[in-house]
Every structure is written in structure tokens, then in C-alpha cells.
Design a protein around this motif. Structure first.
Motif, PDB file in Angstrom:
ATOM      1  N   THR A  90       0.757  -1.258  -0.391  1.00 65.28           N
ATOM      2  CA  THR A  90       0.015  -0.041  -0.461  1.00 65.28           C
ATOM      3  C   THR A  90       1.101   1.276   0.071  1.00 65.28           C
ATOM      4  OG1 THR A  90      -1.800  -1.523   1.439  1.00 65.28           O
ATOM      5  CG2 THR A  90      -1.776   0.926   1.708  1.00 65.28           C
ATOM      6  N   VAL A  91       1.904   1.385   0.247  1.00 70.60           N
ATOM      7  CA  VAL A  91       2.773   2.386   0.762  1.00 70.60           C
ATOM      8  C   VAL A  91       3.982   2.797  -0.407  1.00 70.60           C
ATOM      9  CG1 VAL A  91       4.838   2.968   1.936  1.00 70.60           C
ATOM     10  CG2 VAL A  91       3.298   2.444   2.940  1.00 70.60           C
ATOM     11  N   ILE A  92       4.408   1.221  -0.954  1.00 68.04           N
ATOM     12  CA  ILE A  92       5.708   1.480  -2.492  1.00 68.04           C
ATOM     13  C   ILE A  92       4.762   1.791  -3.563  1.00 68.04           C
ATOM     14  CG2 ILE A  92       6.458  -0.520  -3.822  1.00 68.04           C
ATOM     15  CD1 ILE A  92       7.061  -1.875  -1.006  1.00 68.04           C
ATOM     16  N   SER A  93       3.335   0.937  -3.736  1.00 65.19           N
ATOM     17  CA  SER A  93       2.996   1.485  -5.031  1.00 65.19           C
ATOM     18  C   SER A  93       2.416   2.944  -5.264  1.00 65.19           C
ATOM     19  CB  SER A  93       1.168   1.028  -4.840  1.00 65.19           C
ATOM     20  OG  SER A  93       1.061  -0.678  -4.788  1.00 65.19           O
ATOM     21  N   PRO A  94       2.164   4.151  -3.896  1.00 64.14           N
ATOM     22  CA  PRO A  94       1.707   5.427  -4.288  1.00 64.14           C
ATOM     23  C   PRO A  94       3.364   6.069  -4.418  1.00 64.14           C
ATOM     24  CG  PRO A  94       1.545   4.687  -2.378  1.00 64.14           C
ATOM     25  CD  PRO A  94       1.478   3.725  -3.005  1.00 64.14           C
ATOM     26  N   LEU A  95       4.603   5.752  -3.995  1.00 63.89           N
ATOM     27  CA  LEU A  95       5.623   6.118  -3.901  1.00 63.89           C
ATOM     28  C   LEU A  95       6.793   6.073  -5.380  1.00 63.89           C
ATOM     29  CD1 LEU A  95       7.268   5.379   0.347  1.00 63.89           C
ATOM     30  CD2 LEU A  95       6.119   8.149  -1.381  1.00 63.89           C
ATOM     31  N   THR A  96       6.360   4.695  -5.953  1.00 60.98           N
ATOM     32  CA  THR A  96       6.591   4.298  -6.877  1.00 60.98           C
ATOM     33  C   THR A  96       5.827   4.915  -8.242  1.00 60.98           C
ATOM     34  OG1 THR A  96       6.996   2.068  -6.506  1.00 60.98           O
ATOM     35  CG2 THR A  96       6.792   2.269  -8.625  1.00 60.98           C
ATOM     36  N   LEU A  97       4.711   5.092  -8.239  1.00 62.76           N
ATOM     37  CA  LEU A  97       3.787   5.855  -9.246  1.00 62.76           C
ATOM     38  C   LEU A  97       4.575   7.275  -8.539  1.00 62.76           C
ATOM     39  CD1 LEU A  97       0.344   5.652  -8.293  1.00 62.76           C
ATOM     40  CD2 LEU A  97       1.222   4.837 -10.552  1.00 62.76           C
ATOM     41  N   VAL A  98       5.370   8.005  -8.177  1.00 67.03           N
ATOM     42  CA  VAL A  98       5.627   9.724  -8.240  1.00 67.03           C
ATOM     43  C   VAL A  98       7.519   9.254  -8.878  1.00 67.03           C
ATOM     44  CG1 VAL A  98       7.156  10.900  -6.192  1.00 67.03           C
ATOM     45  CG2 VAL A  98       4.725  10.280  -5.553  1.00 67.03           C
ATOM     46  N   LEU A  99       7.860   7.934  -8.354  1.00 69.26           N
ATOM     47  CA  LEU A  99       9.223   7.860  -9.014  1.00 69.26           C
ATOM     48  C   LEU A  99       9.077   7.954 -10.562  1.00 69.26           C
ATOM     49  CD1 LEU A  99      10.974   5.296  -6.437  1.00 69.26           C
ATOM     50  CD2 LEU A  99      11.406   7.866  -6.592  1.00 69.26           C
ATOM     51  N   MET A 100       7.645   7.252 -11.442  1.00 68.95           N
ATOM     52  CA  MET A 100       7.301   7.251 -12.634  1.00 68.95           C
ATOM     53  C   MET A 100       6.805   8.567 -12.722  1.00 68.95           C
ATOM     54  SD  MET A 100       5.396   3.790 -12.510  1.00 68.95           S
ATOM     55  CE  MET A 100       5.454   3.572 -14.099  1.00 68.95           C
ATOM     56  N   ALA A 101       6.082   9.325 -11.775  1.00 65.06           N
ATOM     57  CA  ALA A 101       6.141  11.001 -12.786  1.00 65.06           C
ATOM     58  C   ALA A 101       7.343  11.096 -12.755  1.00 65.06           C
ATOM     59  CB  ALA A 101       5.037  11.274 -12.333  1.00 65.06           C
ATOM     60  N   LEU A 102       8.818  11.818 -11.458  1.00 65.36           N
ATOM     61  CA  LEU A 102       9.540  12.361 -12.242  1.00 65.36           C
ATOM     62  C   LEU A 102      10.534  11.711 -13.055  1.00 65.36           C
ATOM     63  CD1 LEU A 102      10.357  12.843  -8.257  1.00 65.36           C
ATOM     64  CD2 LEU A 102       9.300  14.186  -9.311  1.00 65.36           C
ATOM     65  N   GLU A 103      10.584  10.535 -13.027  1.00 67.47           N
ATOM     66  CA  GLU A 103      11.114   9.947 -14.977  1.00 67.47           C
ATOM     67  C   GLU A 103      10.951  11.086 -15.281  1.00 67.47           C
ATOM     68  OE1 GLU A 103      11.696   7.860 -17.864  1.00 67.47           O
ATOM     69  OE2 GLU A 103      10.263   7.927 -16.627  1.00 67.47           O
ATOM     70  N   ARG A 104       9.265  11.165 -16.030  1.00 66.53           N
ATOM     71  CA  ARG A 104       8.748  11.299 -17.221  1.00 66.53           C
ATOM     72  C   ARG A 104       8.959  13.230 -17.023  1.00 66.53           C
ATOM     73  NH1 ARG A 104       8.808   8.916 -21.445  1.00 66.53           N
ATOM     74  NH2 ARG A 104      10.436   8.461 -19.946  1.00 66.53           N
ATOM     75  N   TYR A 105       9.229  13.761 -15.434  1.00 63.37           N
ATOM     76  CA  TYR A 105       9.300  15.316 -15.513  1.00 63.37           C
ATOM     77  C   TYR A 105      10.868  15.360 -16.477  1.00 63.37           C
ATOM     78  CZ  TYR A 105      10.386  19.513 -13.692  1.00 63.37           C
ATOM     79  OH  TYR A 105      11.236  20.553 -13.405  1.00 63.37           O
ATOM     80  N   PHE A 151      -0.411  10.352   1.157  1.00 67.06           N
ATOM     81  CA  PHE A 151      -0.859  10.540  -0.039  1.00 67.06           C
ATOM     82  C   PHE A 151      -0.994  11.954  -0.333  1.00 67.06           C
ATOM     83  CE2 PHE A 151      -2.895   6.555   0.879  1.00 67.06           C
ATOM     84  CZ  PHE A 151      -2.558   6.179  -0.875  1.00 67.06           C
ATOM     85  N   VAL A 152      -1.577  12.487   0.560  1.00 71.03           N
ATOM     86  CA  VAL A 152      -0.531  14.777  -0.115  1.00 71.03           C
ATOM     87  C   VAL A 152       0.118  14.699  -0.859  1.00 71.03           C
ATOM     88  CG1 VAL A 152      -0.894  16.503   1.211  1.00 71.03           C
ATOM     89  CG2 VAL A 152      -2.601  14.957   1.811  1.00 71.03           C
ATOM     90  N   SER A 153       1.294  14.055   0.111  1.00 66.85           N
ATOM     91  CA  SER A 153       2.423  14.501  -0.639  1.00 66.85           C
ATOM     92  C   SER A 153       2.952  13.582  -1.724  1.00 66.85           C
ATOM     93  CB  SER A 153       3.825  13.432   0.282  1.00 66.85           C
ATOM     94  OG  SER A 153       3.623  12.354   0.664  1.00 66.85           O
ATOM     95  N   SER A 154       2.742  11.988  -2.306  1.00 62.67           N
ATOM     96  CA  SER A 154       2.437  12.241  -3.308  1.00 62.67           C
ATOM     97  C   SER A 154       1.382  12.459  -4.417  1.00 62.67           C
ATOM     98  CB  SER A 154       1.925  10.570  -3.347  1.00 62.67           C
ATOM     99  OG  SER A 154       2.867   9.859  -2.186  1.00 62.67           O
ATOM    100  N   GLY A 155       0.538  13.625  -3.822  1.00 63.20           N
ATOM    101  CA  GLY A 155      -0.447  14.429  -4.729  1.00 63.20           C
ATOM    102  C   GLY A 155       0.146  15.248  -5.237  1.00 63.20           C
ATOM    103  N   VAL A 156       0.633  15.852  -4.224  1.00 61.91           N
ATOM    104  CA  VAL A 156       1.466  17.201  -4.526  1.00 61.91           C
ATOM    105  C   VAL A 156       2.476  17.309  -5.680  1.00 61.91           C
ATOM    106  CG1 VAL A 156       2.853  18.788  -3.613  1.00 61.91           C
ATOM    107  CG2 VAL A 156       0.752  17.724  -2.340  1.00 61.91           C
TER     108      VAL A 156
END
Length: 317
Positions: A106-121, A198-203
Motif C-alpha cells: 500500500t505504501v510502495i505503490s504510491p511512492l513508485t508512482l511518484v518515481l515514475m512521474a519524476l522520471e517523465r519530468y 497521499f497528500v505528499s504523493s499527490g503534490v
């Protein structure tokens, strides 16, 4: 009088039989899509390890880590569901191990999505430095940090559980994540951590999305790459929102329990379980498997069990 007692006994037995039959029916209906989703996720993970291209590209490595976390949640979540349907009562250590490992995903999934977003950025805003910043080595270190942070959260929950000083190791109800929140401190920590996560991940994802939009307006930007990155970041935001829905599952049931009967609430819980917990964990495989031109043919090949469809010649009239 004996006839009345016999009739009442038969009615009670019939109600108990219907309850058991209904539990078996719902368990079957929930287990079937779960098995299908596990097969899809397993095929996707096997696909991402079948070629050197996927193993040596950062975004595919991050996708593999996301699939591992989602698959872990699906498998352990379904195991807990089946044990609850069978009324299996566990001890707190065994239940804690299962629920905490499931919570790890549950914690790894949103954090990995953040890493994937940063990779595209980075790919859009710093294209010349992308290979150096988002290397496979740096990606592996980032994934290791994500797992370490998630494990630290689990250790904190274990410490809080020990501090709560359980009167007995034997549970009185079926194993669930809520059953492990035995103390007030555990409940407060759970809500605070979920809100922070989820607030930090969303931001982070929204900031990356805004950065890509700003970069796309510059004359030197690759318009096609920026457009694809923007759509991908929107997809990550939707996935993050679906992960967020699992945090409102318990408050939603508490609100519905005030207006619905128990049997209706139990049936609704089974539907919400598939829609909120199971289905979102399979979206990554479905979406990326369909969108990515490199993954799609290999994934279809593995999903079809390595079968090659025969080519039927077309007769010319």
C-alpha cells in the motif's frame, strides 16, 4: 410444543445453510477475478523480465516494482478475505505478519508512482541529462529507499502494537487490517500516515505535471514527448486517486452501517472489495500493456500461453 421447537430448529438450520451458501458464492465470485488479475500481473512481470530492453530501462524497472507491490496486495488481500469468509481465527502475530506485509504494498505503490512521474519530468525538462540522472543504478537505489521507508512504517506499527500491551495473543475476531488497530495511538498514526503519504504523493505528481506543461511551451521542447509525458502523468494521478480510495473504505462502511441492514452491508462490502482493492491493482498491467508499443506484442504472446495464431489466407474473388 415439540413440533414448534422442531420447526424453529429447521428454520435456524436453513438460515445458517443460506448464510454458508452465500459466503461460498461471494467467495467464488471474488476469487475468480482475483485469479485472472494475478495471471495478468504475473504475465506482465514475466514480460518485463523477458528482454534486456525492459531490464535496462528505468521506467520499465519502476513499472516492475509497481506490479510487485500490487500483486503482493492482491494475493495477501485475497488470502485474508478467504480466511475471513471461512471464519478462521488467527493469533495477533500471524495476522499482523499478513496484514503488515500487505500494507507494505500500500505504501510502495504510491511512492513508485511518484518515481515514475519524476522520471517523465526529467525526460521532458532535462532531456540531455536524463540518461545520467535516471540511470538503472539510480533507479535501483530509489526503489531500495522506497522499500526501506515502507519497512520503517511497518516497524513503527509493530512498536505501537507492542506498546498497546495486548491482553492475549489470540484474536477474538477474523483477521483484518482494522483488527490490528487495537489502540488509540495505532489508529491516530494510521490516519496521520495515510494523509501524509497521499497528500505528499499527490503534490509531487501534480508538480511534475505542471512542470511538464510549462516545459512543453518552450521552443526547444520536444512537443510529442511532452504530450506523451503529460498523458502519462495524468494516468499516474488517476492511479494515485484509485489508491487513495482504499483509505476511505473503512469510513465509508462506517457511514453506510448506520443506514443499511447488516446483510446488505456485507453484500456491499464484497462488491467494494473487488472495485476498490482488487481491480485498481490490475489497471497498471492493463493500461501499460495496451499503451506501450514495446510491451504489447510480448505481453499478448505470454497471455496466450505462447500460442501463435495461424494466418488464414484470404481468397481473392
Amino acid at each position: 410444543m415439540s413440533d414448534a421447537n422442531q420447526s424453529q430448529s429447521n428454520t435456524s438450520s436453513l438460515q445458517q445453510y443460506q448464510g454458508t451458501l452465500e459466503r461460498a458464492l461471494f467467495s467464488t465470485l471474488n476469487t475468480l477475478p482475483c485469479c485472472v488479475f494475478l495471471y495478468i500481473n504475473g504475465s506482465m512481470m514475466f514480460t518485463l523480465r523477458s528482454k534486456d530492453l525492459f531490464c535496462q530501462t528505468s521506467r520499465y524497472v519502476l513499472l516492475f516494482n509497481l506490479l510487485v507491490a500490487d500483486t503482493l496486495q492482491i494475493a495477501l488481500g485475497q488470502l485474508l478475505y478467504i480466511m475471513a469468509a471461512c471464519r478462521v481465527i488467527l493469533t495477533y502475530p500471524v495476522c499482523g505478519t499478513l496484514t503488515f506485509v500487505a500494507n507494505l504494498g500500500t505504501v510502495i505503490s504510491p511512492l513508485t508512482l511518484v518515481l515514475m512521474a519524476l522520471e517523465r519530468y526529467v525526460a521532458v525538462c532535462f532531456p540531455l541529462r536524463h540518461a545520467a540522472i535516471i540511470s538503472v543504478r539510480n533507479t535501483a537505489l530509489a526503489i531500495l529507499m522506497v522499500w526501506a521507508f515502507s519497512s520503517l512504517n511497518i516497524f513503527t506499527r509493530i512498536i505501537l502494537l507492542i506498546v498497546d500491551d495486548l491482553p492475549t495473543l489470540q484474536m477474538k475476531d477474523v483477521c483484518s487490517y482494522v483488527a490490528m488497530l487495537v489502540g488509540h495511538a495505532s489508529d491516530i498514526y494510521d490516519k496521520a500516515f495515510a494523509c501524509f503519504l497521499f497528500v505528499s504523493s499527490g503534490v509531487a505528481v501534480i508538480s511534475a505535471y505542471i512542470g511538464v506543461i510549462v516545459a512543453a511551451k518552450s521552443a526547444s521542447a520536444d512537443k510529442a514527448l511532452a504530450r506523451k509525458a503529460r498523458n502519462t502523468l495524468l494516468l499516474h494521478l488517476v492511479q494515485l486517486g484509485l489508491s487513495l480510495t482504499s483509505t476511505i473504505y473503512i469510513p465509508l462502511l462506517n457511514a453506510l452501517s448506520r443506514i443499511l441492514t447488516r446483510i446488505v452491508l456485507v453484500r456491499l462490502m464484497n462488491v467494494l472489495y473487488v472495485c476498490i482493492f482488487i481491480f485498481p491493482r490490475c489497471l497498471s498491467s492493463l493500461i501499460y500493456g495496451i499503451r506501450d508499443q514495446s510491451i504489447r506484442p510480448v505481453l499478448v504472446y505470454h497471455l496466450c500461453c505462447h500460442l501463435k495464431l495461424p494466418v488464414v489466407p484470404v481468397r481473392q474473388v
